[in-house]
Design a protein around this motif. Sequence first.
Motif, PDB file in Angstrom:
ATOM      1  N   GLY A   1       0.835  -1.192   0.000  1.00 47.94           N
ATOM      2  CA  GLY A   1       0.000   0.000   0.000  1.00 47.94           C
ATOM      3  C   GLY A   1       0.866   1.236   0.000  1.00 47.94           C
ATOM      4  O   GLY A   1       2.071   1.179  -0.276  1.00 47.94           O
ATOM      5  N   GLN A   2       0.271   2.376   0.329  1.00 50.53           N
ATOM      6  CA  GLN A   2       0.986   3.642   0.375  1.00 50.53           C
ATOM      7  C   GLN A   2       1.156   4.063   1.828  1.00 50.53           C
ATOM      8  O   GLN A   2       0.186   4.115   2.588  1.00 50.53           O
ATOM      9  CB  GLN A   2       0.234   4.722  -0.405  1.00 50.53           C
ATOM     10  N   ALA A   3       2.373   4.408   2.209  1.00 48.80           N
ATOM     11  CA  ALA A   3       2.645   4.727   3.609  1.00 48.80           C
ATOM     12  C   ALA A   3       1.812   5.908   4.095  1.00 48.80           C
ATOM     13  O   ALA A   3       1.404   5.952   5.254  1.00 48.80           O
ATOM     14  CB  ALA A   3       4.130   5.020   3.798  1.00 48.80           C
ATOM     15  N   ALA A   4       1.540   6.869   3.214  1.00 53.14           N
ATOM     16  CA  ALA A   4       0.838   8.084   3.624  1.00 53.14           C
ATOM     17  C   ALA A   4      -0.668   7.907   3.712  1.00 53.14           C
ATOM     18  O   ALA A   4      -1.369   8.818   4.156  1.00 53.14           O
ATOM     19  CB  ALA A   4       1.167   9.220   2.652  1.00 53.14           C
ATOM     20  N   ASN A   5      -1.178   6.735   3.310  1.00 54.25           N
ATOM     21  CA  ASN A   5      -2.636   6.555   3.263  1.00 54.25           C
ATOM     22  C   ASN A   5      -2.964   5.096   3.554  1.00 54.25           C
ATOM     23  O   ASN A   5      -2.962   4.254   2.652  1.00 54.25           O
ATOM     24  CB  ASN A   5      -3.178   6.962   1.895  1.00 54.25           C
ATOM     25  N   SER A   6      -3.242   4.777   4.802  1.00 56.55           N
ATOM     26  CA  SER A   6      -3.486   3.390   5.192  1.00 56.55           C
ATOM     27  C   SER A   6      -4.746   2.817   4.556  1.00 56.55           C
ATOM     28  O   SER A   6      -4.905   1.590   4.488  1.00 56.55           O
ATOM     29  CB  SER A   6      -3.581   3.291   6.719  1.00 56.55           C
ATOM     30  N   TYR A   7      -5.635   3.668   4.061  1.00 57.10           N
ATOM     31  CA  TYR A   7      -6.848   3.197   3.390  1.00 57.10           C
ATOM     32  C   TYR A   7      -6.486   2.323   2.195  1.00 57.10           C
ATOM     33  O   TYR A   7      -7.164   1.328   1.909  1.00 57.10           O
ATOM     34  CB  TYR A   7      -7.682   4.393   2.942  1.00 57.10           C
TER      35      TYR A   7
END
Length: 635
Positions: free
Chosen positions: A343-349
Motif C-alpha cells: 500500500g501507500q505509507a501516507a494513506n493506510s486506506y
Amino acid sequence: MRVSLRLGAPLLLVAALVDPSFAVEQPNELNLPRGGINLTGVTYYHVAFPFLNVAGYDDRWISSGGTPGAWDDGRVIPLTADRYPAQLAPDQDARSLIFTHNGSIYPTGQYVLTWDGTGTIEIENGASLVSTDPVARRSVYEVSNAANLGLLLYIRDTSPADPIRNVQVRLPGTEQSGSLFNPDYVADLEGYGVIRTMDWNRTNNNPYSEWSQRSTPTTYHVGSDLGVPYETQIALANETQQDLWVTVPHRANDNYVAELAQLIDDELDPNLRVWVEYSNETWNTIFDQFFYTKDVLVPQYQVEGQPPMPIHQAYGRRSAEVFGIFDANLANPRERMIRVVAGQAANSYQLDQALIGASFGGEVQADVAAVAPYFSLTDAQMTDLYVDYQNGQVDLAEVFATLRTRIDERALQWQANADVADARHLPLIAYEAGQHLTPIGPTQRADAGFVELLANINRDERMGNLYTYMTEQWHAIGGETITFFADVGSWSEFGFWGLKENYLDDDSPKFQAVQDFLNATETLSGDYNRDGRVDAADYTVWRDSLGTANPLADGDANGTVDTADYSIWRVNFGRTQTLPSQGSISTGTVPEPGAVAIGLGGLGALLISRRVTLPRPRAYQIHDAGQRAATPLSR
C-alpha cells in the motif's frame, strides 16, 4: 510431476479463489530478515558495475556514418532476437554506450573485448588497442583515463548469416573469473536478507505481457525496457545467499507468471525463498500500472464502489491470482514463497482496500503487508529551503532538526498501516525506505547549486543519524524488514536514492548507517533490565520509569519513557536472547502465566491512576531487530 503441476495450475487457482477451505494456512513464523535492499536499475550511466561484463548496459544501438559528424543519423538498425544488429548498410556503424555520462566514474586498466560471429567490432574514445586476435575473436584495450563520454563500442560490419553476438567487455583483471558478478558489488550486498529487483526488472511502465517477450541471458541490452534477465536475478540471489523479491509486471498474463514460477523453482537455491509482489505502486498515477489497474482490472473483476476503492481492491485481487499461480507451480510453496501486498505509507486506506481485494472467504491471501517509509521535507518546507538557499541563509542544523520531526510525523502514518496489517494478523514490512529529498519543479531542478546543496545534505554525517533514527521509529511501531532504496546510484536533480553515489563511495553516511543497522548486536527489544528475557521484570522497569528519560526503558529512543515503550515490551513478551557467542535470538518461549497476570494486573492499576491509553498490542510475533534467519525455510 512438473507437467501435472503446470496443467493443474488453472484449476488450483480457481479453487483457491472460490473455495475458502482451499486457502493456504497462514504461517505462524516467517523468519523475516532485518533488512533488504532494492537494486538500482542498470543503465549506460550506471555507477555500480554489478556485472564483470560492462557491455549492454544501454538501451539501443545508435546508427552512425550516414551523416558526417552526426551522433545519430536516424537510420533503423534491424536487430536479431537477442538485440544485436542483424545487418548494417555499407556506410553504417552501430554504436553502443559504456559508462557514458556517469561522471567519469569507472576503472582504468586493460579491458578485454570478446565476441562470437563474423564482422568488425572495436572500442573507441580513450581506449588504446593493445592486441587483437580476429581468429580467437578477442581484443585487449588499455584505458588510462576515465572520460565523461565513457567508452564507445562500435560494430563496423556484421554478417547477416553469422551476425556478431555474445559481445563482452570485461572489467580489468576479471577475464578469468567464472562469476557473472563483480565481487565488490556482491560484497556491498552482504548482510541484507532479501534483494528486491524491481528496477532491474523494469517493473514500472513495463509493456510486456508474454513470456516470450522477456529478456534472456543472451539478450544484449539489459538497460532497455526488457531489463535484466530473471536468470541473472536468480543467480545473484544464489551467489549472495539472499532471498529474491520479484515484482511481476502488471501486464504479465497467467502463462508468464507460471513460467516465472517454474524458472524460480528450477534455479533458485532451495535454501532461499522468493518474495512475490504484483507490480509496484499500482496506486501511483505516474505509472502505467495505475491506468492498467483502473482501465483493465477494475472492469475485469467488476469491482464496484467509490474511487479509489476499486483500484486498490482490483490490485489486491490480481495479487491473489498471481500468488495462486506461484503456489501451483512451486514444488514447496509454503516454505519457498512470501506473498507481498503493498500500500501507500501516507494513506493506510489503500493498504486496507488492497488486503480486502486479496481476501477470499475471510482469509487474506498474503503473508506480509508492505509500505514505503520514506522521509523528506514537505513541499512548503522545500520551497522555504530554496528561498533560504537563494538568500545564503541555509541553517543545516535546522534542516536536520526538521527532517527528524518529519520522521516523527511519518511514523504516525506508519502506525496506521501497522494497525491495518495487525487487524489481519500480518507483519508490516518496508518495500522501500530512506530519504526522499528531491527538488520541486523545473526551477529547483535546473539550479545546480541547489541540487548540490541537497547532495551535500545526503553526504552529511547527520543524514546517517537520521537513517538510524528512521529504523528505530520503524521498529517502534512494530515494523519488520526494512528494504532500503537503493544500493548504488548516481545522485542528480531527480533524486539522491543511492545509499552510495558511486561504487567508490564507501564513506557515505547513509551506507554506513545501514551497515551498522544490519550488523548491530542489539539488546532484545523490550528487555528493559537487560537479562536476556522479556518478562514481568521488564514491565516493572518500564512502569517505574514512565514519564522519565531513563534510556534503559526508552525502547523507541525518543527521549521519554511512554506508552510506545510499553507496546514494545508487550509484543516481545516471552522472548529470550542468548549471548552473542551462543548464537542468535531464540523465539517461541512460552510466557509464564503468573508473570502475565502480574504484568497486566499492575499495568491496569497504573493506567487507572495515570489515565494512560495504550496502543493495541500486535497480534503476531515480532522479531527482534537483531534476529537473522537461522533456518531460512522455517515458516
